[in-house]
Design a protein around this motif. Structure first.
Motif, PDB file in Angstrom:
ATOM      1  N   ALA A  75       0.835  -1.203   0.000  1.00 18.64           N
ATOM      2  CA  ALA A  75       0.000   0.000   0.000  1.00 18.64           C
ATOM      3  C   ALA A  75       0.867   1.248   0.000  1.00 18.64           C
ATOM      4  O   ALA A  75       0.599   2.220  -0.714  1.00 18.64           O
ATOM      5  CB  ALA A  75      -0.933  -0.012   1.204  1.00 18.64           C
ATOM      6  N   LEU A  79       1.086   3.967  -2.875  1.00 20.28           N
ATOM      7  CA  LEU A  79       0.844   5.388  -2.585  1.00 20.28           C
ATOM      8  C   LEU A  79       2.004   6.229  -3.090  1.00 20.28           C
ATOM      9  O   LEU A  79       1.806   7.288  -3.709  1.00 20.28           O
ATOM     10  CB  LEU A  79       0.666   5.572  -1.075  1.00 20.28           C
ATOM     11  N   SER A  82       1.879   6.448  -6.781  1.00 19.01           N
ATOM     12  CA  SER A  82       0.828   7.335  -7.274  1.00 19.01           C
ATOM     13  C   SER A  82       1.209   8.788  -7.044  1.00 19.01           C
ATOM     14  O   SER A  82       0.956   9.646  -7.879  1.00 19.01           O
ATOM     15  CB  SER A  82      -0.501   7.024  -6.603  1.00 19.01           C
TER      16      SER A  82
END
Lengths: 178, 105
Positions: A75, A79, A82
């Motif tokens: 995750a 993140l 992104s």
């Protein structure tokens, strides 16, 4: 629902669980579908969610910690990637090769990708050749969510020129005017 | 899973045990029975998740079956567990209702 789909869904469940209850779940699911007691979509969601729940339940504490850590790490990486995508439109540490100085204080910088248009506030700093000069200056770009246009500051030593974007920030070219 | 175990567990295990307290049932029968007395519809995955836990804890057991569907029956330990759980729930419900009534009056 076809048998291959049940077999695929069955792989979500731990092997031991699947071998013991898989056929019963499949039979019951088909029975419920045949009786119109459940829709295919609900059944699919239910089987997926309960399969994942069984999978988690089957993990012992150490494996659960390891798996949770791996998921958290993925995750975080996702993140970071992104956010990296957000900043991908920024100038690199060195001026892009297509950078074109059209005169001081008006300058045109080529942009390879569109600048983010609705992201959180961020500030970028890069060194750029000052227009009409061989020296490098520092450019700060501040972008505030939903507050276009962005403001740019070009500084060199004690000199500072605050410029604002008067053109459209788009893929390809960013126009800044002093 | 022990009596302590189902105390903290979801109500689904209690629903399954309560249903089986009325007699052995297979999956479809359990779903329909639970829906009838509790207005809760369990999905097949959820139901067998409960049954797996309860069977592992020795609170229910699968009966032999001629086809692939096993009827399940509650064990003596299961009866004791659900009795304790329901008694506790009833005590809490009684206490809570008394308080609510006091607050409303």
């Amino acid at each position: 629902m076809r048998s291959w789909l049940f077999r695929s869904l069955g792989k979500l469940y731990p092997k031991q669980w699947r071998e013991r209850y898989g056929k019963e779940v499949e039979d019951l699911s088909k029975e419920l579908l045949a009786a119109g007691e459940v829709t295919r979509r609900h059944l699919l969601l239910e089987l997926v969610s309960s399969g994942l729940a069984e999978r988690v339940r089957s993990l012992n504490r150490v494996r659960l910690v390891v798996v949770s850590g791996a998921v958290a790490l993925l995750a975080i990486i996702g993140l970071a990637l992104s956010l990296g995508g957000v900043f991908r439109g920024r100038p690199s540490a060195s001026p892009p090769p297509t950078c074109r100085i059209v005169g001081h204080p008006l300058a045109t910088f080529a942009w390879r990708e569109p600048l983010p248009t609705s992201r959180v506030t961020f500030t970028l700093t890069k060194l750029v050749p000052l227009p009409g000069s061989d020296t490098l200056g520092q450019m700060k770009v501040t972008w505030i969510k939903r507050v276009p246009p962005p403001r740019f500051m070009v500084t060199a030593g004690s000199a500072m020129v605050v410029v604002s974007c008067t053109g459209r920030v788009d893929r390809g070219t960013l126009y800044i005017h002093g | 899973m022990t009596v302590e175990g189902i105390r903290g567990s979801s109500d689904r295990s209690v629903l399954v045990l309560t249903s089986l307290a009325g007699g052995p049932k297979h999956g479809y029968g359990l779903i329909k029975d639970i829906e009838a007395f509790a207005d809760v519809r369990l999905g097949p995955g959820t139901l067998y998740g409960c049954l797996a836990k309860l069977e592992q804890a020795g609170l229910v057991e699968a009966l032999p079956s001629e086809d692939r569907r096993h009827p399940y029956r509650i064990t003596a330990a299961g009866l004791e567990a659900v009795r304790e759980r329901l008694t506790e729930s009833a005590r809490i419900a009684k206490f809570g209702l008394r308080r609510v009534a006091g607050a409303l009056s």
